[in-house]
Scaffold this motif. Structure first.
Motif, PDB file in Angstrom:
ATOM      1  N   ARG A   1      17.676 -55.062  44.990  1.00  0.00           N
ATOM      2  CA  ARG A   1      18.198 -56.052  45.922  1.00  0.00           C
ATOM      3  C   ARG A   1      19.148 -55.395  46.936  1.00  0.00           C
TER       4      ARG A   1
ATOM      5  N   ARG B   1      16.939 -54.288  39.014  1.00  0.00           N
ATOM      6  CA  ARG B   1      16.675 -55.352  39.993  1.00  0.00           C
ATOM      7  C   ARG B   1      17.820 -55.490  40.986  1.00  0.00           C
ATOM      8  N   THR B   2      19.031 -55.354  40.473  1.00  0.00           N
ATOM      9  CA  THR B   2      20.186 -55.418  41.369  1.00  0.00           C
ATOM     10  C   THR B   2      20.110 -54.301  42.398  1.00  0.00           C
TER      11      THR B   2
END
Ligand SMILES: Nc1nc2c(c(=O)[nH]1)N[C@H]1C(S)=C(S)[C@@H](COP(=O)(O)OP(=O)(O)OC[C@H]3O[C@@H](n4cnc5c(=O)[nH]c(N)nc54)[C@H](O)[C@@H]3O)O[C@H]1N2
Ligand SMILES: Nc1nc2c(c(=O)[nH]1)N[C@H]1C(S)=C(S)[C@@H](COP(=O)(O)OP(=O)(O)OC[C@H]3O[C@@H](n4cnc5c(=O)[nH]c(N)nc54)[C@H](O)[C@@H]3O)O[C@H]1N2
Ligand code: SF4
Ligand code: SF4
Ligand code: SF4
Ligand code: SF4
Ligand code: SF4
Lengths: 231, 779, 457
Positions: free
Chosen positions: B676, B672-673
């Motif tokens: 992002r 997820r990082t």
């Protein structure tokens, strides 16, 4: 004749790769370098597979050391056009380097993808070559190879036992990977001897074989319990 | 059952070169010393016991040697020579620490011996520092230069300006270096390791009165809670703890122990655990306090032990009651309150249960508090000295040598303050700062031995400037590492397989033990054992030094030291026989059933809870959260440890078990990082801290905290031979120069960073198919 | 039908068909030089591979086979064109076959020669290739007759031998014809090759008999050969290889690509040798219809193959399925569907587009499509072995591409040289067909009725 087998306890195995390096050191496996590693051409006769399960934070990783399973019904054997890979009387799936012409059919037909092809001739930068094990031949380009269950160690132990007029003792033969394993996850021995440590472990209710459904009848037995349950 | 029965009673001559007659097959020969090579039978394997030095753990090894032919270069001519060659390293089955087992690094040791990039003889710098211009010199000249320097320094009454910077040296080598420095008159033998143990030692000192590393008996525990330490990979004694883990899990019929691991990164150890707690960095102590709170509240602790063997319990109980009930602890640590309660109950109910702390838990500005709080859990379970608990391993009773006599001159220079110490606390950070600033005095001559500060210390400390300004640097390294490449004089040591040395493993295996290393093969090159060089130099520097270090060779010192051991445990008989026996076995250790052994076990008797109160701190991080939104989590690589293994091709090619990356560095990032940040696997990113930036390719790592970036240590060498050089990045250079204030330990887990996508393309070599599956693919 | 052919005089025919063997233009040398250069380049690449190791190719673990084996199946496939098609046409007495058989049979022989090189090219130790041959030896070492590779070796050699004979025998009358019409070294050359053919009724009789026997025998050989190639895969325990319909699927694919290459060859020969009078639109129309049928047959087999895999949804099979249909090979897969079906079907279905050019376009499209199918079969499965950790992918290197191009050029070169040396249209059969048609213009007659045979003129 013994029926050699290996039992690998996945509850113990941490995936540390000591077995991988031990096998390199014992079996004269070449270093292929960065380029070739990127192409999937590493010479690992044993590899540690890692599978992710779950999602963060309940993530799990499962490790499983995969080496030649020394299948009793080895799919790699019938397809070899020149008998370079065959079954020896001890139940080992033997690889005769000198006979191999390099069709790679056996590698395709091995359900475990454990066969390693020599894409090139290999070099050892001097003096790294001084380490090479004289009990194991160096393979040249165009040959197939794979885990032998450290057949040279089996041979040494057999010669010694013969010299002394006895049978090989349980535990006397330890392949390099088994010998090194820091968690004692691996045990090697005669599966025909019901008292061998390997047989004992193999009788565990935790035992299973990899891709058992294919009927390859592997000689490598894995042990795995699912989760810790509060006793 | 042992593979090789080499503990064979034999008759040994007094001479040092004897072939042991195997009881079994002639191939099963163990030779304690170098047999003259003509007497070796080709094709026969000979095994020699020694000790691994790929990390400080000190596992016992046996090395297979065979007679073989080699192509080598003599006087620029290629010739074939016949010599004994080392073929395979295996664990010494009798050594109590590793019982025949080895880790991957231990297996790779032959690539230290036969590394093509070894230094082959002494070198003197000719060009400017760092220009890598050297000439070969003879040992006579090398030692003359060394001695001249030492003599000059003494003449200038600057003996204290000699600094001997070393890694954690093995047992008697450390003793030799200390004696050497004492005799010479310098207080500055400075030891550091990147992943050092000062904080642990201090925590144990404060709570249990022993400034030592504890041995945790995983094998007999049923439940293990570990905090921060990747003890199955790299921490302290990976093989010993792996054996313990195997036994914890499946070593006893009907018993399956549980391992719960709290670490900000999903390490290999976390992967082997039954439960992983992705704890907020630096809050390990708070979690331990929270668990202690539940245990105390529910009266699940060992009342008898607490009453009889501990101090400060009431105040501790007060503190956990007031501040560490599950909800606030959950708030601090990020672990759900129910989990905390459940784990506390499990931990207390499934005894023996063990708490083990270190690694990242210690490498915080509040590392000492964290470890004290974790040890408090052991005290609550009454774990001190119990099976399945923790203990301290005593030093075997070696011969004490007479104290080094002081001369008026050495008395004066020894009174000078040690450069790394302020009061009680020694810190490498203090040393570098003082060294750089030249206060209270300047360093004149620097000896580097098993230390590579340019690589393994944060550059923010100013190592580079400090090193640049030392007038004279001598390196004893076998390889031209980053720091050695700056040396004025290089006096290459033998590798560990060509030398005499010994090691008392710490943490040990729970019983007194020492591993003795002997040359397994003849030195390949014109190198010299550093202890021998020091002894030789000492003899020439002055009569007083000769008196303090009277041994001709290091081997003699070792032999003398073992006379004490012989007296204490030898059970009569003459020393030479005992010595042969020790050589054959690869050391000496109390047998398992000798409990208590003739030398006695030292077990902590009392536990003091009060340091948990006095050393309580909040973790502090370098870099403000807005600019540097991610925690940086560096960790020792399973392949290279702190970087010393990076010159070994087996280890370079070894796929990292978690990521399967080989031959390079990587950055672990939560998927997820990464999303992002708009990066995907293999993209390169810049990681920037207030102190530097590095670039590496991204690996999507579902076991990364979304707010943390993990980078392994070990790559990023700018020297150190063909396999290591210019490969990957060294995250150590991102670290802020933070320390744990009470112990001086480096807080290497307390730096924050920011991450930006780099336009550059690079290569990420993953050996396995590692892609994290998308939902669609799981259908 | 056959109006143009009907208007040809025997002399014109001899002129048309024999002139190219004697007169050589600059274009010919140019073509041979270009092809030769590509062949040499491919040869050099192969030499480099033999010397350095298979690693110079892109194959790896787990994709141990790549372009070489894909191209191998492809060539073996197109080799089915000739002999099989010509035999089927012969046996079914297709009246329009006469100008087609020779150039079809030549394709077979050359495709086999080239295709048969690939198993050698892909050998890690090609210098030991003869260990595949069962020859008596003092060590009692035989090849492993359980191995499909040994079956392959036998099947290919049998088919090659059969096809060669099947090409050569019907050429005897033509060779004799040329022998009698040329002079100098050519006369000696063709005379040697004609094996003393003099055109006696006994000779004719024997020839016709041999041809009919061969035509019957060669069909099972051809079918079995391509089935054996299919079994290389389907006897292996691999997802999406281990399939019962692989043998017929391969045979259908073989005929499919075989007809396509035959049409391409015909178009080119027609243009180059100005054989418009011999290879008429009717031939293209008929072959086009045959090709159209095969488009549907191919689709049917492909659908059956993929449907069952998808429906079964076994995880291991699905990994290979996804890799091909929606994974990295998806462009290849959908490209294959496009090339093998979407493009050729409309062209071939409509009378208006079933022209010579239309057929050429459809055939070229199918050739590419069928190569892609072979590539998908080989690479798709191998990239997705059962243990997911071992998954991988593959991209060919310049060496593989060079060797591929070299072999394609070699194939064309062989064809060019053949058509330069031998009449690419069977003169006597063509004449015979014309005569039969002239006698019974309403349709086909049973071949080789008990009529006097056309003698050597
Ligand atoms: N000094 C010396 N050198 C010689 C000779 C000599 O007389 N003296 N003789 C020469 C001659 S004639 C020969 S033929 C060569 C022989 O040379 P090599 O063939 O290299 O030697 P071997 O020791 O026979 O066996 C080779 C390896 O095969 C392993 N092995 C045994 N069984 C199996 C199996 O089932 N599978 C696999 N994969 N491996 C197996 C053995 O452990 C050993 O490592 O040596 C030549 N070199
Ligand atoms: N137990 C066991 N048996 C084996 C093998 C094994 O590994 N283990 N290996 C097998 C293999 S691979 C082989 S090749 C054979 C080898 O078996 P042999 O062929 O018996 O080989 P050598 O023992 O070398 O003996 C050859 C003889 O030739 C002699 N000789 C040397 N030069 C000359 C010459 O110029 N002229 C003549 N006339 N004689 C000469 C030597 O002195 C020697 O007596 O052994 C086989 N037998
Ligand atoms: S050495 Fe043992 S614990 Fe380590 S990966 Fe191999 S099997 Fe697992
Ligand atoms: S694991 Fe593979 S290589 Fe080994 S015997 Fe089975 S099929 Fe053959
Ligand atoms: S690669 Fe070698 S062993 Fe494997 S099938 Fe081909 S010839 Fe046999
Ligand atoms: S048994 Fe021997 S050859 Fe096989 S993986 Fe283990 S060490 Fe390697
Ligand atoms: S843990 Fe590994 S590297 Fe460290 S001493 Fe033991 S074997 Fe050597």
């Amino acid at each position: 004749m013994a029926k050699w087998g290996m039992v690998i306890d996945l509850d113990r195995c941490t995936g540390c790769e000591a077995c991988v390096i031990a096998c390199h050191a014992e079996n004269n496996l070449p270093i292929v370098g960065e380029e070739e590693s990127a192409k999937g051409r590493q010479h690992n006769w044993i590899r540690i597979e890692r599978y992710w399960e779950g999602e963060y934070p309940h993530i799990r990783a499962r490790f499983i050391p995969v080496l030649c399973q020394q299948c009793d019904h080895a799919p790699c054997e019938p397809v070899c056009p020149v008998y370079a890979t065959y079954h020896n009387p001890e139940g080992l799936n033997a690889q005769v380097y000198n006979r191999c012409i390099g069709t790679r059919f056996c590698a395709n037909n091995c359900p475990y993808t454990v066969r390693v092809f020599n894409w090139f001739d290999h070099q050892w930068e001097r003096p790294l070559d001084e380490q090479l094990n004289p009990d194991v031949s160096i393979r040249t380009r165009g040959m197939m190879e794979k885990c032998t269950f450290c057949v040279q160690r089996i041979r040494r132990a057999r010669h010694q036992a013969e010299d002394e007029g006895r049978d090989i003792r349980d535990g006397e033969v330890q392949p390099a990977c088994v010998q090194s394993c820091p968690t004692e996850a691996m045990v090697f021995g005669d599966l025909d001897d019901p008292d061998s440590r390997a047989s004992q472990r193999a009788r565990s209710r935790r035992a299973f074989r990899l891709l058992e459904e294919l009927g390859t009848e592997p000689s490598v037995i894995y042990l795995k319990e699912d989760e810790w349950v509060e006793p | 059952m042992k593979r090789r029965e080499f503990l064979i009673t034999t008759t040994l001559g007094a001479g040092a070169t004897v072939v042991l007659q195997g009881r079994g097959h002639q191939e099963e020969r163990l030779i304690p010393l170098l047999v003259s090579e003509e007497r070796l039978v080709p094709g026969v394997e000979y095994w020699t016991a020694s000790v691994c030095r790929q990390c400080p753990a000190g596992c016992g090894i046996v090395v297979k040697t065979m007679f073989g032919e080699a192509t080598t270069t003599v006087d620029d001519q290629t010739v074939r020579v016949k010599r004994r060659q080392a073929k395979k390293i295996e664990g010494n089955p009798d050594h109590p620490l590793n019982r025949g087992r080895l880790c991957a690094r231990g297996q790779a040791g032959l690539q230290v011996l036969y590394n093509p990039d070894r230094l082959r003889g002494p070198l003197k710098r000719t060009g400017p520092r760092g220009s890598d211009q050297y000439v070969e010199i003879t040992w006579e000249e090398a030692i003359r230069l060394l001695v001249e320097r030492l003599q000059q320094l003494r003449q200038r009454r600057q003996a204290h300006a000699l600094v001997f910077l070393t890694g954690r040296l093995p047992r008697h080598m450390r003793l030799l270096v200390e004696r050497f420095m004492r005799a010479y008159g310098s207080p500055n033998h400075i030891t550091y390791e990147l992943f050092d143990d000062t904080v642990e030692r201090r925590a144990n000192k404060l709570t249990m009165g022993r400034e030592a590393l504890a041995t945790y008996d995983l094998a007999r525990a049923r439940y293990v809670l570990s905090f921060g330490a990747p003890f199955l990979e790299t921490w302290r004694s990976p093989v010993y703890y792996s054996l313990g883990f195997g036994s914890l899990r499946q070593g006893r019929p009907g018993v399956r122990g549980k391992l719960v691991h709290a670490e900000p990164r999903f390490s290999l150890t976390a992967a082997s655990a039954d439960e992983w707690l992705p704890i907020n960095p630096g809050t390990e102590g708070a979690l331990a306090m929270g668990l202690a709170g539940v245990i105390i509240e529910e009266k699940l602790f060992d009342r008898a032990f607490i009453e009889r063997h501990t101090r400060g319990f009431q105040a501790f109980r007060q503190l956990v009651r007031e501040e560490y009930s599950p909800e606030p602890v959950s708030e601090i640590t990020g672990i759900p309150a129910e989990t905390i309660v459940r784990l506390a109950r499990e931990f207390a109910r499934h005894r023996p249960s063990l708490a083990l702390g270190g690694g990242a838990a210690a490498a915080q500005t509040n590392g000492l508090f964290n470890l004290i709080a974790i040890q408090a859990l052991n005290a609550l379970m009454g774990n001190l000295g119990r099976p399945g608990g923790l203990s301290f391993t005593p030093d075997p009773p070696f011969q004490e040598f007479p104290p080094v006599p002081e001369t008026p001159q050495t008395r004066e220079s020894l009174r000078q303050p040690r450069l790394d110490r302020v009061g009680e606390t020694a810190s490498i950070a203090t040393f570098i700062e003082r060294w750089r600033s030249g206060q209270p005095y300047a360093v004149d001559t620097l000896f580097l031995y098993e230390a590579n500060p340019l690589f393994a210390l944060p550059s923010a400390l100013g190592v580079r400037e400090a090193l640049q300004n030392v007038p004279f640097i001598v390196s004893f390294s076998s390889f031209k590492d980053e720091s050695t490449a700056w040396a004025d004089l290089i006096l290459p040591d033998h590798t560990y397989l060509e030398s005499w040395w010994d090691e008392v493993p710490e943490p040990g295996a729970g019983r007194p033990a020492v591993g003795l290393a002997q040359p397994v093969v003849k030195p390949l090159y014109d190198t010299r054992s550093t202890p021998d060089v020091l002894l030789q130099a000492a003899r020439s520097v002055g009569e007083d030094m000769r008196a303090a270090l009277p041994w001709e060779r290091f081997e003699d010192l070792l032999k003398d030291a073992y006379r004490g051991l012989h007296r204490a445990v030898g059970g009569g008989g003459d020393f030479d026989r005992f010595w042969e026996e020790v050589l054959k076995n690869g050391g000496w250790w109390a047998s398992d059933d000798q409990r208590p052994s003739p030398v006695g076990y030292v077990e902590p008797q009392t536990f003091d809870f009060s340091p948990a109160l006095s050393h309580r701190r909040q973790p502090a991080f370098a870099g403000d959260e807005r600019t540097y939104p991610f925690h940086l989590y560096i960790y020792p690589s399973i392949a290279f440890f702190d970087g010393r293994g990076a010159n070994q091709p087996w280890l370079q090619e070894m796929p990292d078990p978690m990521t399967t990356v080989a031959w390079g560095s990587w950055v672990e990032m939560h998927p997820r990082t990464a999303e992002r940040l708009g990066v995907s696997e293999g993209d390169r990113v810049w990681i920037e801290s207030p102190h530097g930036r590095i670039q590496a390719p991204v690996v999507l790592f579902p076991g990364a905290r979304p707010d943390t970036i993990n980078v392994p240590v070990g790559q990023g060498h700018r020297a150190y031979g063909r396999y290591a050089r210019n490969r990957g990045a060294n995250p150590v250079h991102l670290l802020a120069p933070l320390v744990e204030p009470a112990s001086g330990g480096l807080a290497w887990a307390a730096t924050r960073v920011k991450v930006t996508k780099s336009p550059e393309r690079g290569r990420l070599v993953t050996v396995g198919y590692t892609r994290v599956h998308t939902e669609a693919e799981r259908r | 039908m056959g109006d143009k052919a009907g208007s040809l005089t025997t002399n014109m025919m001899h002129e048309d068909l024999i002139r190219p063997l004697i007169l050589t233009g600059r274009r010919f040398y140019l073509v041979v030089a270009v092809l030769g250069a590509i062949v040499l380049w491919g040869l050099a690449a192969w030499g480099y591979q033999v010397r350095t190791g298979m690693g110079v190719a892109g194959i790896n673990s787990p994709v141990f086979w790549g372009v070489y084996i894909a191209t191998y199946i492809f060539f073996i496939g197109i080799s089915n064109a000739g002999t099989l098609i010509s035999a089927m046409l012969r046996l079914s007495h297709a009246g329009w076959r006469h100008p087609v058989t020779r150039c079809a049979e030549a394709i077979t022989v050359f495709a086999l020669m080239v295709g048969g090189m690939f198993p050698l090219i892909h050998l890690g130790r090609v210098w030991k290739f003869y260990w595949l041959i069962p020859y008596p030896n003092e060590r009692g070492l035989w090849p492993n007759f359980h191995s499909p590779l040994v079956w392959d070796f036998m099947a290919i050699n049998t088919y090659l031998l059969g096809s060669f004979v099947y090409l050569y025998l019907p050429m005897l009358p033509d060779l004799a014809l040329i022998r009698d019409r040329v002079a100098g070294w050519r006369r000696r050359f063709y005379g040697l090759l004609a094996l003393g053919w003099s055109g006696t009724p006994v000779e004719w009789h024997r020839l016709e008999k041999a041809i009919s026997i061969l035509a019957v025998v060669i069909i099972p050989v051809a079918v079995s050969m391509h089935s054996v190639v299919a079994w290389d895969f389907s006897v292996a325990l691999k997802p999406m290889w281990h399939s019962t319909i692989f043998a017929p699927y391969f045979v259908v694919g073989a005929l499919f690509s075989g007809i396509a290459i035959l049409m391409v060859a015909m178009v080119i020969l027609r243009r180059v040798f100005h054989l418009e009078a011999y290879l008429e639109p009717i031939h293209f129309n008929n072959l086009g219809l045959l090709l159209l049928t095969f488009c549907f047959l191919w689709l049917y087999f492909t659908f059956a193959e993929y449907l069952v895999t998808w429906y079964g949804h076994l995880p291991d099979e699905m990994a290979a399925f996804r890799f091909k249909v929606e994974g990295p090979l998806a462009p290849f897969f959908w490209g294959m569907v496009l090339m093998n079906f979407v493009i050729p079907v409309p062209i071939l279905a409509m009378r208006k587009t079933r022209t010579v050019t239309g057929c050429l376009v459809a055939s070229l499209s199918i050739l590419v499509g069928m190569w892609l199918e072979r590539y998908l079969i080989v690479v798709g499965t191998l990239s997705r072995p059962r243990l997911e950790f071992a998954w991988g992918h593959y991209a060919p290197t310049w060496v593989e591409i060079s060797i591929l191009m070299g072999t394609v050029a070699y194939f064309i070169l062989l064809y060019v040289l053949f058509s330069k040396i031998f009449p690419i249209i069977s003169i006597w059969e063509f004449k015979q067909g014309r005569r039969l048609r002239a006698q019974k213009p309403a349709g086909d007659v049973p071949v080789m009725a008990n009529e006097p045979f056309p003698g050597v003129m």
